[in-house]
Each structure stands twice: as structure tokens, then as C-alpha cells.
Design a protein around this motif. Sequence first.
Motif, PDB file in Angstrom:
ATOM      1  N   THR A 273       0.830  -1.204   0.000  1.00 24.64           N
ATOM      2  CA  THR A 273       0.000   0.000   0.000  1.00 24.64           C
ATOM      3  C   THR A 273       0.864   1.252   0.000  1.00 24.64           C
ATOM      4  O   THR A 273       1.613   1.504   0.951  1.00 24.64           O
ATOM      5  CB  THR A 273      -0.942   0.008   1.209  1.00 24.64           C
TER       6      THR A 273
ATOM      7  N   PRO B 113      -4.954  -1.133  -1.403  1.00 30.11           N
ATOM      8  CA  PRO B 113      -5.270  -0.703  -0.030  1.00 30.11           C
ATOM      9  C   PRO B 113      -5.438  -1.860   0.949  1.00 30.11           C
ATOM     10  O   PRO B 113      -6.288  -2.729   0.769  1.00 30.11           O
ATOM     11  CB  PRO B 113      -6.584   0.063  -0.202  1.00 30.11           C
TER      12      PRO B 113
ATOM     13  N   PHE C 297      -5.701  -2.164   5.146  1.00 32.93           N
ATOM     14  CA  PHE C 297      -5.777  -1.399   6.385  1.00 32.93           C
ATOM     15  C   PHE C 297      -6.325  -2.214   7.559  1.00 32.93           C
ATOM     16  O   PHE C 297      -6.606  -1.661   8.615  1.00 32.93           O
ATOM     17  CB  PHE C 297      -6.630  -0.140   6.176  1.00 32.93           C
TER      18      PHE C 297
ATOM     19  N   LEU D 265      -6.946   4.564   8.105  1.00 36.44           N
ATOM     20  CA  LEU D 265      -7.779   5.097   7.024  1.00 36.44           C
ATOM     21  C   LEU D 265      -8.271   6.504   7.331  1.00 36.44           C
ATOM     22  O   LEU D 265      -8.325   7.366   6.455  1.00 36.44           O
ATOM     23  CB  LEU D 265      -8.981   4.166   6.798  1.00 36.44           C
TER      24      LEU D 265
ATOM     25  N   LEU E 173      -5.794   9.125   6.324  1.00 34.61           N
ATOM     26  CA  LEU E 173      -5.252   9.047   4.971  1.00 34.61           C
ATOM     27  C   LEU E 173      -5.613  10.255   4.122  1.00 34.61           C
ATOM     28  O   LEU E 173      -4.822  10.705   3.294  1.00 34.61           O
ATOM     29  CB  LEU E 173      -5.768   7.764   4.302  1.00 34.61           C
TER      30      LEU E 173
ATOM     31  N   GLY F 298      -9.753  -2.245   3.158  1.00 34.62           N
ATOM     32  CA  GLY F 298      -9.478  -1.705   1.837  1.00 34.62           C
ATOM     33  C   GLY F 298     -10.696  -1.740   0.940  1.00 34.62           C
ATOM     34  O   GLY F 298     -10.940  -0.814   0.157  1.00 34.62           O
TER      35      GLY F 298
ATOM     36  N   LEU G 122     -12.866   1.158   1.619  1.00 34.56           N
ATOM     37  CA  LEU G 122     -12.348   2.378   1.000  1.00 34.56           C
ATOM     38  C   LEU G 122     -12.789   2.507  -0.448  1.00 34.56           C
ATOM     39  O   LEU G 122     -13.061   3.618  -0.934  1.00 34.56           O
ATOM     40  CB  LEU G 122     -10.820   2.388   1.086  1.00 34.56           C
TER      41      LEU G 122
END
Length: 263
Positions: free
Chosen positions: A13, A27, A29, A54, A57, A78, A81
Amino acid sequence: MTEVKLTHVGGPTTLVEVAGWRLLTDPTFDPPGRRYGFGLGTSSRKLTGPALALADLGPIDAVLLTHDHHADNLDDAGRELLSTVDDIVTTESGATRLGGRARGLRAWQSLTLTRPGQPAIEITATPCRHGPPLSGPLVGDVVGFALRWPGQQHGALWFTGDTVLYRGVREVAGRIPVGTAVLHLGGVRFPITGPLRYSMTARQAVRLCELVRPHTTIPVHYEGWSHFQEPRAAIERAFAAAPDPVRDSVHWLTIGAATEIIV
């Protein structure tokens, strides 16, 4: 001259900030501790969490997803996201699975990201083979990404994706002038499949850099999971023994810190 900020969040990532764009690769996380199945009886435990949460970010314009079917490249957090991002670029099969805004590319296909007031970024998918010969139908589709935009001094910003060194990856040297190569390493092996490798070893990475000759070489995706077999120390040894241009190109990112790179 184009300055780019790269932030290695952990694993594969990486946040790319350039000319108003904020792009994120693969991604991941989720917190550490969980074991994830990768198919065919293989699995791996996540050992370390992301260096950035996150929530810290910030907004992301696009996600470049080398593949969606392994949790060390796209985990549960991820996936959450992805619903907040306007553009998702991935494999053709991954785009079919993800649906929505995901766009799929085959190796050597390109698309262009555009935004008012920002330079266009051309994204070309590069070949990957995430395992030994003939493993493609079993391990699934993977691509790398070469990013080009006006004003690059040294050449494209290339994320290799999860791949071993093979003919398709070598073809990049003849097709794309690479300024910065972000290498997915780790020499992945699993007990159930013995000596077979599923990502590049450090020695393979040195050979690739001898072909591609990037100005800057950045190792990522070598830490944080139990299936990685070559930690940073092994990678450092291999590059220390490499020819001068390859050895001198290596730049280690401090995980979680933004680093300026001239591309």
C-alpha cells in the motif's frame, strides 16, 4: 522536473501525491493478527498493521489495484475504502468481480485519468505472473502499473505488482522508459507448495533492474506477513552486491512518512 510524494503505508500500500492527484495502490488497512486464506490450501497471517489509519489518509482520487483476490493486496478495510473512490483501476477479472466504478485492464492496455486543472495521468498495465509457470489459472490475474504524465524527468513511475521474474516482466525494459521502479518483493513461499515462489526474490529484482535501469528503485511488499521469506536485510545484501548503477538506485522509504522523489 516533477516531484512526487510517496508514502509507504505498509505491505504493497503506497500513497502517490503528484500535481494535485492522490492515488493509492493496493489498499490494506486491517489490523494485524488474523490469518487469511489465499486458496489451494495456502494462507498467511498478517503480522503488522498499517502505518497510517484510514481516517488519517485523506481523500483518494483513484485506487490502483494490482489484484483483488488476495487479502495482502486488498483486505476488508481496503474494500470499504473502494466505495469512496471515483476511479478504481485493476485487472479485467477484478473489475468484473468488483463492479461499480472499477475499470479493468489487460497487460499493455492503457487508460487516462483526467481531472479539471490537473495533468492527465496515463496508466499502462504491465504483465505479472504471480507464481511458477502455468500457475495463472490457479493464482489468478495480476497486473502492474506504469504511470506517465507530462514533465517526468527520468521516466514512468512503475509498480511491478506481485510477480516473479519472467518474460512478460522483462518486456517492460523494451517498452517503457522507467524512472522509478516500486518493486513488490518478499520471495513468497508457502509450506504446502514447497520451494515454489510467488513473488520476486531480491536476486530476481537485481536482474530486473539491470534490464530496466530505473533512476530510483524502491522495495515494498516484503514485510508484515508470514508468507514473506526475504526480509529487508536479505534484500539489502542482494542490492549491496549488485552493479553500481543498480546498487546506487535503491531508496528505502520510511514506512508512514511522505518522501519526495524526482520521477
